[in-house]
Design a protein around this motif. Structure first.
Motif, PDB file in Angstrom:
ATOM      1  N   ARG A  63       0.840  -1.188   0.000  1.00 29.41           N
ATOM      2  CA  ARG A  63       0.000   0.000   0.000  1.00 29.41           C
ATOM      3  C   ARG A  63       0.881   1.246   0.000  1.00 29.41           C
ATOM      4  NH1 ARG A  63      -3.009   1.370   3.865  1.00 29.41           N
ATOM      5  NH2 ARG A  63      -5.000   1.705   2.839  1.00 29.41           N
ATOM      6  N   PHE A  64       0.426   2.289  -0.707  1.00 28.78           N
ATOM      7  CA  PHE A  64       1.187   3.535  -0.811  1.00 28.78           C
ATOM      8  C   PHE A  64       0.224   4.719  -0.763  1.00 28.78           C
ATOM      9  CE2 PHE A  64       3.318   0.212  -3.201  1.00 28.78           C
ATOM     10  CZ  PHE A  64       4.598   0.228  -2.642  1.00 28.78           C
TER      11      PHE A  64
ATOM     12  N   ILE B 134       1.133   7.526 -10.725  1.00 28.79           N
ATOM     13  CA  ILE B 134       2.545   7.789 -11.011  1.00 28.79           C
ATOM     14  C   ILE B 134       3.282   8.152  -9.727  1.00 28.79           C
ATOM     15  CG2 ILE B 134       4.159   9.243 -12.287  1.00 28.79           C
ATOM     16  CD1 ILE B 134       1.981   9.611 -14.405  1.00 28.79           C
ATOM     17  N   PHE B 135       4.380   7.453  -9.471  1.00 32.79           N
ATOM     18  CA  PHE B 135       5.256   7.745  -8.343  1.00 32.79           C
ATOM     19  C   PHE B 135       6.608   8.164  -8.897  1.00 32.79           C
ATOM     20  CE2 PHE B 135       2.229   4.616  -6.760  1.00 32.79           C
ATOM     21  CZ  PHE B 135       1.810   5.195  -5.573  1.00 32.79           C
TER      22      PHE B 135
ATOM     23  N   ILE C  53      -0.482  -3.206  -6.709  1.00 33.09           N
ATOM     24  CA  ILE C  53      -0.306  -2.385  -5.519  1.00 33.09           C
ATOM     25  C   ILE C  53      -1.643  -1.713  -5.202  1.00 33.09           C
ATOM     26  CG2 ILE C  53       2.138  -1.938  -5.968  1.00 33.09           C
ATOM     27  CD1 ILE C  53       1.297   0.853  -6.980  1.00 33.09           C
ATOM     28  N   VAL C  54      -1.738  -1.138  -4.017  1.00 32.90           N
ATOM     29  CA  VAL C  54      -2.900  -0.335  -3.640  1.00 32.90           C
ATOM     30  C   VAL C  54      -2.401   1.065  -3.296  1.00 32.90           C
ATOM     31  CG1 VAL C  54      -4.739   0.020  -1.951  1.00 32.90           C
ATOM     32  CG2 VAL C  54      -4.272  -2.275  -2.815  1.00 32.90           C
TER      33      VAL C  54
ATOM     34  N   ALA D 268       1.949   5.266   9.303  1.00 31.33           N
ATOM     35  CA  ALA D 268       1.183   4.420  10.218  1.00 31.33           C
ATOM     36  C   ALA D 268      -0.122   3.958   9.576  1.00 31.33           C
ATOM     37  CB  ALA D 268       0.900   5.173  11.514  1.00 31.33           C
ATOM     38  N   CYS D 269      -0.774   4.841   8.826  1.00 38.69           N
ATOM     39  CA  CYS D 269      -2.017   4.469   8.144  1.00 38.69           C
ATOM     40  C   CYS D 269      -1.742   3.497   7.006  1.00 38.69           C
ATOM     41  CB  CYS D 269      -2.716   5.718   7.619  1.00 38.69           C
ATOM     42  SG  CYS D 269      -3.415   6.753   8.917  1.00 38.69           S
ATOM     43  N   ARG D 270      -0.646   3.714   6.286  1.00 34.44           N
ATOM     44  CA  ARG D 270      -0.268   2.775   5.220  1.00 34.44           C
ATOM     45  C   ARG D 270      -0.067   1.373   5.801  1.00 34.44           C
ATOM     46  NH1 ARG D 270       3.814   0.091   4.246  1.00 34.44           N
ATOM     47  NH2 ARG D 270       5.016   1.131   5.877  1.00 34.44           N
TER      48      ARG D 270
END
Length: 245
Positions: free
Chosen positions: A3-4, A17-18, A38-39, A134-136
């Motif tokens: 997750r990102f 896009i990263f 990925i999410v 932390a949320c990721r």
């Protein structure tokens, strides 16, 4: 599935896009490959499942294959006024509170704070990054709101926004946190709960008196006295457990 958090402008039509350090982390650190899923979450509740198509240390592109909006971790507002702590204890407390489902973080300058962040502007970016990570890690899709620091008077003025106000305090011998939560009834949690946690030296008697007058309920959360960095995460976890479906 990894997750990102979506950086600003990262969602472009059906592409995610990263770039920069995010791309480097995906390609060189995690060693993900083309074709892997990925999410990406936007911090406001939406999640995008995507398949990696272009991959390099400088730029990663993924094609969105599904969009979802998972149910929120909390159905009520759960806020924490966390007193500033020494060293990295404040950051550790914030991370753990975000993991257990915090909705609002209010850094608090209580009377006995010895680790007050005098240059909050320099620290705010790091605190937001800690909350996002932390949320990721914990699978949450909505980022907690990180508010500017409060003085004690600011906290008392803020209290009226919350229907239940809790003051974990080692001096309280009668009312437990469980008793305070049970007194709200079994039908549904209050719309908003605010807990204020003290610094290493605890709250002063004057602060406790003023908090009582503002509607805060002093509560004991454990037979033993918890560390200041432990109390906040413990209180939020107990509240979440009490009201979970």
């Amino acid at each position: 599935m990894r997750r990102f958090l979506l950086p600003p402008g990262a969602l472009r039509g059906r592409r995610v896009i990263f770039e920069g350090k995010d791309a480097h982390y995906i390609e060189r650190v995690l060693r993900l490959r083309r074709g892997e899923e990925i999410v990406a979450f936007d911090g406001e509740g939406a999640e995008y499942t995507a398949t990696i198509g272009i991959l390099s240390p400088r730029r990663v592109e993924a094609i969105v294959t599904a969009v979802s909006r998972p149910p929120p971790t909390r159905t009520f507002r759960l806020a924490l006024a966390q007193s500033f702590l020494k060293g990295r204890d404040f950051e550790a407390a914030v991370r753990q509170c975000a993991e257990v489902g915090l909705s609002d973080l209010y850094p608090l300058a209580a009377a006995r704070c010895v680790g007050e962040l005098r240059s909050w502007e320099k620290k705010e970016e790091r605190i937001n990054a800690i909350v996002a990570d932390a949320c990721r890690q914990s699978g949450q899709s909505v980022l907690p709101a990180v508010h500017p620091p409060l003085s004690w008077n600011n906290l008392l003025a803020l209290a009226s926004e919350f229907s239940l106000r809790l003051l974990p305090w080692e001096g309280e011998k009668e009312r437990s946190l469980k008793a305070a939560l049970t007194a709200t009834g079994d039908a549904a949690p209050p719309a908003g709960i605010l807990a204020a946690v003290g610094p290493e030296g605890g709250f002063t008697s004057e602060e406790v008196s003023l908090a009582r007058a503002a509607g805060f309920l002093p509560v004991r959360i454990s037979p033993s006295i918890l560390r200041a960095a432990t109390a906040g995460p413990a209180v939020l976890a107990m509240i979440g457990y009490h009201f979970q479906a």
